[in-house]
Design an enzyme around this catalytic site. Structure first.
Site, short mmCIF file in Angstrom:
data_model
loop_
_atom_site.label_atom_id
_atom_site.label_comp_id
_atom_site.label_asym_id
_atom_site.label_seq_id
_atom_site.Cartn_x
_atom_site.Cartn_y
_atom_site.Cartn_z
N GLY A 14 0.53 -1.29 0.01
CA GLY A 14 -0.10 0.11 0.12
C GLY A 14 0.95 1.40 -0.12
CB SER A 15 4.17 2.33 -0.80
OG SER A 15 4.40 1.94 -2.31
CG ASN A 16 1.78 3.40 -5.76
OD1 ASN A 16 2.17 4.46 -6.07
ND2 ASN A 16 2.42 2.09 -5.88
CE LYS A 67 -12.41 -10.60 -13.10
NZ LYS A 67 -11.26 -10.94 -12.52
CG MET A 92 -1.61 -8.58 -6.27
SD MET A 92 -0.60 -7.70 -7.45
CE MET A 92 0.22 -9.24 -8.02
CB ILE A 95 -10.68 -4.75 -13.39
CG1 ILE A 95 -10.03 -4.12 -12.38
CG2 ILE A 95 -12.13 -3.97 -13.42
CD1 ILE A 95 -10.45 -4.27 -10.87
CG ASN A 109 -3.30 -0.59 -12.63
OD1 ASN A 109 -3.00 -0.74 -11.43
ND2 ASN A 109 -2.55 -1.21 -13.48
CG HIS A 111 2.42 -1.82 -15.29
ND1 HIS A 111 2.02 -3.13 -14.86
CD2 HIS A 111 3.73 -1.83 -16.13
CE1 HIS A 111 3.06 -3.98 -15.28
NE2 HIS A 111 3.94 -3.24 -16.07
C1 GRF Z 1 3.75 -1.11 -7.38
O1 GRF Z 1 4.75 -1.19 -7.87
C2 GRF Z 1 2.65 -0.87 -8.54
O2 GRF Z 1 3.20 -0.26 -9.67
C3 GRF Z 1 2.34 -2.13 -8.92
O3 GRF Z 1 2.00 -3.05 -7.66
C4 GRF Z 1 2.95 -2.40 -6.64
C5 GRF Z 1 2.29 -1.99 -5.57
O4 GRF Z 1 2.91 -1.57 -4.50
N1 GRF Z 1 0.96 -2.45 -9.63
P1 GRF Z 1 2.23 -0.71 -3.20
O5 GRF Z 1 1.33 -1.88 -2.81
O6 GRF Z 1 1.50 0.59 -3.74
O7 GRF Z 1 3.35 -0.39 -2.52
#
Ligand code: GRF
Length: 202
Positions: A14-16, A67, A92, A95, A109, A111
């Site tokens: 969850g860093s994003n 799904k 993961m 969708i 999203n 990536h």
């Molecule tokens: C990130 O590298 C993002 O680009 C990819 O999954 C990773 C998620 O990292 N889709 P975080 O959970 O947001 O730290």
């Protein structure tokens, strides 16, 4: 205009998510995270949301017959919180049509590679193994494909001779944390126009 209501879907650390909550909390974007959803009970993203006082919910896909059924349950949660934009942040699962139809061009999203190169899992590792000299990250709209939707923002990072895949992934992540909130900010201010698969700033 009020703040854009974000629902974040995350499966891991969850860093994003954190970068989005921080940007929203600091008033750098006209948006707020109103709910966080995960398919994984151990996702640290849930912890981060709870710490920030944001509802954090998890449903186990194994408890659903299909799904579609699973996505209908997610949809209910998103509707309940009046989500306007869905942000995938390390979510993961692909969708499916239920969510895509409910949120047309309203799911985005991040990536960790320069799409269309290296889609799918482990974008950083794929780029590293290929031997590219530059890689980066991409924020894009989500369509039915795997990392194939219209590109909103990309950031480029160099690959150095003394890198490891981990140092490269860290350099990419730093950029992810910048461009994801930036893309959300543009959407929140109505400053993006979609024309086919091209995204323009207005
Ligand atoms: C990130 O590298 C993002 O680009 C990819 O999954 C990773 C998620 O990292 N889709 P975080 O959970 O947001 O730290």
């Amino acid at each position: 205009m009020g703040k854009l209501r974000l629902g974040v879907l995350a499966s891991g650390r969850g860093s994003n998510l954190q970068s989005i909550m921080d940007a929203a909390g600091a008033g750098r974007i006209k948006a707020e995270v109103v709910v966080v959803f995960s398919d994984n009970k151990d996702a640290f993203a849930l912890e981060r949301a709870r710490k920030a006082g944001i509802p954090a919910l998890r449903l186990d896909p194994r408890d659903f017959g299909s799904k579609d059924e699973y996505e209908k349950a997610i949809l209910e949660i998103l509707h309940e919180h009046e989500v306007q934009l869905v942000c995938l942040a390390g979510y993961m699962r692909i969708i499916g049509r239920v969510l895509l139809e409910a949120f047309p061009n309203l799911i985005i999203n991040i990536h960790p590679a320069l799409l269309p190169a290296f889609p799918g899992l482990h974008g950083q590792q794929q780029a590293w193994d290929y031997g590219v000299k530059f890689s980066g990250c991409t924020v894009h709209f989500v369509d039915e494909g795997m990392d194939t939707g219209p590109i909103i923002i990309q950031a480029v990072v160099p690959v150095y001779d003394d890198d490891t895949v981990d140092t490269l992934a860290d350099r990419i992540l730093e950029q992810e944390h910048k461009i994801y909130p930036e893309a959300i900010g543009l959407i929140a201010e109505g400053r993006l126009r979609l024309d086919g698969r091209k995204v323009f700033r207005v």
